[in-house]
Design a protein around this motif. Structure first.
Motif, PDB file in Angstrom:
ATOM      1  N   MET A   1     -10.982  -1.928  10.331  1.00 17.24           N
ATOM      2  CA  MET A   1     -11.837  -1.163   9.439  1.00 17.24           C
ATOM      3  C   MET A   1     -13.297  -1.418   9.809  1.00 17.24           C
ATOM      4  O   MET A   1     -13.704  -2.553   9.963  1.00 17.24           O
ATOM      5  N   ASP A   2     -14.083  -0.352   9.943  1.00 15.79           N
ATOM      6  CA  ASP A   2     -15.486  -0.524  10.310  1.00 15.79           C
ATOM      7  C   ASP A   2     -16.283  -1.030   9.103  1.00 15.79           C
ATOM      8  O   ASP A   2     -15.799  -1.052   7.965  1.00 15.79           O
ATOM      9  N   ASN A   3     -17.533  -1.438   9.350  1.00 14.28           N
ATOM     10  CA  ASN A   3     -18.338  -2.067   8.303  1.00 14.28           C
ATOM     11  C   ASN A   3     -18.649  -1.124   7.145  1.00 14.28           C
ATOM     12  O   ASN A   3     -18.738  -1.555   5.992  1.00 14.28           O
ATOM     13  N   ILE A   4     -18.831   0.161   7.448  1.00  8.59           N
ATOM     14  CA  ILE A   4     -19.085   1.126   6.376  1.00  8.59           C
ATOM     15  C   ILE A   4     -17.874   1.220   5.463  1.00  8.59           C
ATOM     16  O   ILE A   4     -17.977   1.160   4.238  1.00  8.59           O
ATOM     17  N   ALA A   5     -16.700   1.352   6.061  1.00  7.29           N
ATOM     18  CA  ALA A   5     -15.467   1.453   5.275  1.00  7.29           C
ATOM     19  C   ALA A   5     -15.192   0.166   4.517  1.00  7.29           C
ATOM     20  O   ALA A   5     -14.742   0.193   3.366  1.00  7.29           O
ATOM     21  N   LYS A   6     -15.443  -0.980   5.149  1.00  9.39           N
ATOM     22  CA  LYS A   6     -15.223  -2.263   4.470  1.00  9.39           C
ATOM     23  C   LYS A   6     -16.021  -2.352   3.184  1.00  9.39           C
ATOM     24  O   LYS A   6     -15.520  -2.819   2.153  1.00  9.39           O
ATOM     25  N   LEU A   7     -17.266  -1.931   3.219  1.00  9.57           N
ATOM     26  CA  LEU A   7     -18.127  -1.992   2.046  1.00  9.57           C
ATOM     27  C   LEU A   7     -17.643  -1.036   0.962  1.00  9.57           C
ATOM     28  O   LEU A   7     -17.579  -1.394  -0.219  1.00  9.57           O
ATOM     29  N   ILE A   8     -17.275   0.178   1.365  1.00 10.94           N
ATOM     30  CA  ILE A   8     -16.878   1.198   0.395  1.00 10.94           C
ATOM     31  C   ILE A   8     -15.543   0.862  -0.262  1.00 10.94           C
ATOM     32  O   ILE A   8     -15.351   1.064  -1.472  1.00 10.94           O
ATOM     33  N   PHE A   9     -14.609   0.320   0.521  1.00 10.54           N
ATOM     34  CA  PHE A   9     -13.256   0.090  -0.001  1.00 10.54           C
ATOM     35  C   PHE A   9     -13.016  -1.365  -0.415  1.00 10.54           C
ATOM     36  O   PHE A   9     -11.876  -1.745  -0.679  1.00 10.54           O
ATOM     37  N   LYS A  10     -14.084  -2.151  -0.509  1.00 11.93           N
ATOM     38  CA  LYS A  10     -13.925  -3.525  -0.974  1.00 11.93           C
ATOM     39  C   LYS A  10     -13.364  -3.527  -2.389  1.00 11.93           C
ATOM     40  O   LYS A  10     -13.831  -2.793  -3.257  1.00 11.93           O
ATOM     41  N   ASN A  11     -12.339  -4.344  -2.601  1.00 10.27           N
ATOM     42  CA  ASN A  11     -11.698  -4.467  -3.917  1.00 10.27           C
ATOM     43  C   ASN A  11     -11.122  -3.144  -4.407  1.00 10.27           C
ATOM     44  O   ASN A  11     -11.081  -2.873  -5.614  1.00 10.27           O
ATOM     45  N   LYS A  12     -10.663  -2.313  -3.480  1.00  5.85           N
ATOM     46  CA  LYS A  12     -10.023  -1.051  -3.836  1.00  5.85           C
ATOM     47  C   LYS A  12      -8.562  -1.076  -3.407  1.00  5.85           C
ATOM     48  O   LYS A  12      -8.202  -1.700  -2.412  1.00  5.85           O
ATOM     49  N   ARG A  13      -7.732  -0.370  -4.157  1.00  7.75           N
ATOM     50  CA  ARG A  13      -6.302  -0.300  -3.890  1.00  7.75           C
ATOM     51  C   ARG A  13      -5.870   1.156  -4.002  1.00  7.75           C
ATOM     52  O   ARG A  13      -6.159   1.825  -4.994  1.00  7.75           O
ATOM     53  N   ALA A  14      -5.170   1.652  -2.982  1.00  6.26           N
ATOM     54  CA  ALA A  14      -4.761   3.059  -2.970  1.00  6.26           C
ATOM     55  C   ALA A  14      -3.633   3.311  -3.958  1.00  6.26           C
ATOM     56  O   ALA A  14      -2.779   2.450  -4.188  1.00  6.26           O
ATOM     57  N   LYS A  15      -3.630   4.509  -4.541  1.00  5.81           N
ATOM     58  CA  LYS A  15      -2.558   4.940  -5.421  1.00  5.81           C
ATOM     59  C   LYS A  15      -1.860   6.124  -4.779  1.00  5.81           C
ATOM     60  O   LYS A  15      -2.503   7.125  -4.438  1.00  5.81           O
ATOM     61  N   THR A  16      -0.552   6.017  -4.592  1.00  6.01           N
ATOM     62  CA  THR A  16       0.203   7.041  -3.872  1.00  6.01           C
ATOM     63  C   THR A  16      -0.007   8.423  -4.457  1.00  6.01           C
ATOM     64  O   THR A  16      -0.284   9.401  -3.737  1.00  6.01           O
ATOM     65  N   GLU A  17       0.121   8.538  -5.782  1.00 10.60           N
ATOM     66  CA  GLU A  17       0.015   9.861  -6.403  1.00 10.60           C
ATOM     67  C   GLU A  17      -1.358  10.479  -6.201  1.00 10.60           C
ATOM     68  O   GLU A  17      -1.496  11.698  -6.008  1.00 10.60           O
ATOM     69  N   ASN A  18      -2.394   9.641  -6.205  1.00 14.46           N
ATOM     70  CA  ASN A  18      -3.744  10.162  -6.003  1.00 14.46           C
ATOM     71  C   ASN A  18      -3.989  10.558  -4.549  1.00 14.46           C
ATOM     72  O   ASN A  18      -4.695  11.535  -4.276  1.00 14.46           O
ATOM     73  N   LEU A  19      -3.430   9.797  -3.616  1.00 14.81           N
ATOM     74  CA  LEU A  19      -3.549  10.169  -2.207  1.00 14.81           C
ATOM     75  C   LEU A  19      -2.940  11.554  -1.971  1.00 14.81           C
ATOM     76  O   LEU A  19      -3.540  12.406  -1.308  1.00 14.81           O
ATOM     77  N   LEU A  20      -1.760  11.781  -2.517  1.00 15.71           N
ATOM     78  CA  LEU A  20      -1.078  13.064  -2.322  1.00 15.71           C
ATOM     79  C   LEU A  20      -1.835  14.211  -2.988  1.00 15.71           C
ATOM     80  O   LEU A  20      -1.855  15.337  -2.478  1.00 15.71           O
ATOM     81  N   LYS A  21      -2.483  13.917  -4.120  1.00 16.25           N
ATOM     82  CA  LYS A  21      -3.233  14.952  -4.832  1.00 16.25           C
ATOM     83  C   LYS A  21      -4.523  15.323  -4.119  1.00 16.25           C
ATOM     84  O   LYS A  21      -5.071  16.408  -4.352  1.00 16.25           O
ATOM     85  N   THR A  22      -5.018  14.431  -3.272  1.00 12.05           N
ATOM     86  CA  THR A  22      -6.329  14.649  -2.647  1.00 12.05           C
ATOM     87  C   THR A  22      -6.228  14.944  -1.156  1.00 12.05           C
ATOM     88  O   THR A  22      -7.141  14.641  -0.388  1.00 12.05           O
ATOM     89  N   GLY A  23      -5.115  15.534  -0.744  1.00 18.84           N
ATOM     90  CA  GLY A  23      -5.019  16.061   0.613  1.00 18.84           C
ATOM     91  C   GLY A  23      -4.403  15.172   1.658  1.00 18.84           C
ATOM     92  O   GLY A  23      -4.341  15.544   2.835  1.00 18.84           O
ATOM     93  N   PHE A  24      -3.933  13.985   1.276  1.00 21.99           N
ATOM     94  CA  PHE A  24      -3.262  13.120   2.241  1.00 21.99           C
ATOM     95  C   PHE A  24      -1.813  13.554   2.411  1.00 21.99           C
ATOM     96  O   PHE A  24      -1.149  13.959   1.447  1.00 21.99           O
ATOM     97  N   GLN A  25      -1.323  13.457   3.637  1.00 23.65           N
ATOM     98  CA  GLN A  25       0.066  13.764   3.957  1.00 23.65           C
ATOM     99  C   GLN A  25       0.791  12.473   4.292  1.00 23.65           C
ATOM    100  O   GLN A  25       0.276  11.647   5.048  1.00 23.65           O
ATOM    101  N   LYS A  26       1.980  12.312   3.721  1.00 26.64           N
ATOM    102  CA  LYS A  26       2.751  11.097   3.984  1.00 26.64           C
ATOM    103  C   LYS A  26       3.445  11.220   5.331  1.00 26.64           C
ATOM    104  O   LYS A  26       4.188  12.172   5.578  1.00 26.64           O
ATOM    105  N   ARG A  27       3.201  10.251   6.189  1.00 28.23           N
ATOM    106  CA  ARG A  27       3.819  10.207   7.515  1.00 28.23           C
ATOM    107  C   ARG A  27       4.400   8.812   7.707  1.00 28.23           C
ATOM    108  O   ARG A  27       3.684   7.879   8.038  1.00 28.23           O
ATOM    109  N   GLY A  28       5.692   8.695   7.462  1.00 27.58           N
ATOM    110  CA  GLY A  28       6.320   7.387   7.518  1.00 27.58           C
ATOM    111  C   GLY A  28       5.775   6.503   6.415  1.00 27.58           C
ATOM    112  O   GLY A  28       5.826   6.855   5.238  1.00 27.58           O
ATOM    113  N   GLN A  29       5.221   5.349   6.795  1.00 25.38           N
ATOM    114  CA  GLN A  29       4.666   4.417   5.821  1.00 25.38           C
ATOM    115  C   GLN A  29       3.166   4.621   5.612  1.00 25.38           C
ATOM    116  O   GLN A  29       2.527   3.854   4.893  1.00 25.38           O
ATOM    117  N   GLN A  30       2.624   5.669   6.232  1.00 20.96           N
ATOM    118  CA  GLN A  30       1.187   5.895   6.152  1.00 20.96           C
ATOM    119  C   GLN A  30       0.871   7.230   5.485  1.00 20.96           C
ATOM    120  O   GLN A  30       1.727   8.116   5.371  1.00 20.96           O
TER     121      GLN A  30
END
Length: 223
Positions: A1-30
């Motif tokens: 993870m680059d430094n910009i992403a590290k700062l933005i996503f510090k102490n953040k945890r992804a939620k599956t339902e929100n990822l799917l609602k916001t344009g992410f596509q499930k590909r295997g475990q990612q």
């Protein structure tokens, strides 16, 4: 993870339902999302592996090569600044829409959070702007605190280590104080009255059943 992403996503945890609602596509475990950047000049791919691993790739659509100049703060110039700003804004939007704040990431911290929500209807309160990794629970009827969650160095508990750990403070009875405090697993209350509070590290060193009993006792003592 680059430094910009590290700062933005510090102490953040992804939620599956929100990822799917916001344009992410499930590909295997990612979960993968692609989108144009700067009027189709670039294609940004964001790949999320639950719970909190984020990888990004920015492709220059003209050269078909990865573009990375925006990741180095020493690189200046109007164009690089525009790319950096657009990239940062996209990641901030993803962090807001698809992730939740997860400062206390240990399994036992999650257990306490879920138990307080289910049994008492209480949520963590973050009272100190200068200390965003400190939070408390209080009873809704008496307004008295019954537990605190914090992230501190083990050395602050008198242990010979600078490792950062998640701890919880509970209220305790005089009898518990005499029986429990050993300065190895059970510590005098950190930043609290040491006669009426004690501290444990949420690393599995005590069983979940004991942890939940301590929570219930502490809740009752805050009457």
């Amino acid at each position: 993870m680059d430094n910009i992403a590290k700062l933005i996503f510090k102490n953040k945890r992804a939620k599956t339902e929100n990822l799917l609602k916001t344009g992410f596509q499930k590909r295997g475990q990612q979960f993968v999302r692609q989108q144009p950047l700067l009027n189709q000049a670039f294609t940004l791919t964001v790949t999320v592996t639950l719970p909190d691993t984020i990888l990004t790739e920015l492709i220059d659509n003209e050269t078909k090569q990865p573009y990375t100049l925006h990741l180095n703060a020493n690189n200046t110039g109007d164009f690089v600044a525009k790319v950096r700003e657009a990239y940062t804004n996209v990641l901030k939007t993803i962090a807001t829409e698809s992730f939740e704040t997860d400062i206390f990431q240990t399994t036992q911290a999650h257990l306490l959070i879920q138990t307080c929500r289910k049994n008492y209807g209480d949520e963590l309160e973050f009272l100190w702007q200068k200390f965003p990794e400190n939070a408390i629970w209080r009873r809704s009827d008496t307004k008295k605190w019954y537990a605190l969650l914090m992230k501190i160095s083990k050395r602050k508990l008198g242990l010979d280590s600078d490792d950062l750990v998640t701890i919880v403070d509970f209220r305790l009875t005089a009898k518990q104080h005499d029986q429990l405090i050993d300065n190895q697993t059970f510590f005098p209350g950190y930043h609290m009255n040491k006669q009426h509070w004690f501290t444990v590290i949420l690393d599995g060193s005590i069983p979940d059943t004991d942890l939940l009993q301590f929570l219930q006792t502490s809740y009752e003592l805050a009457h």
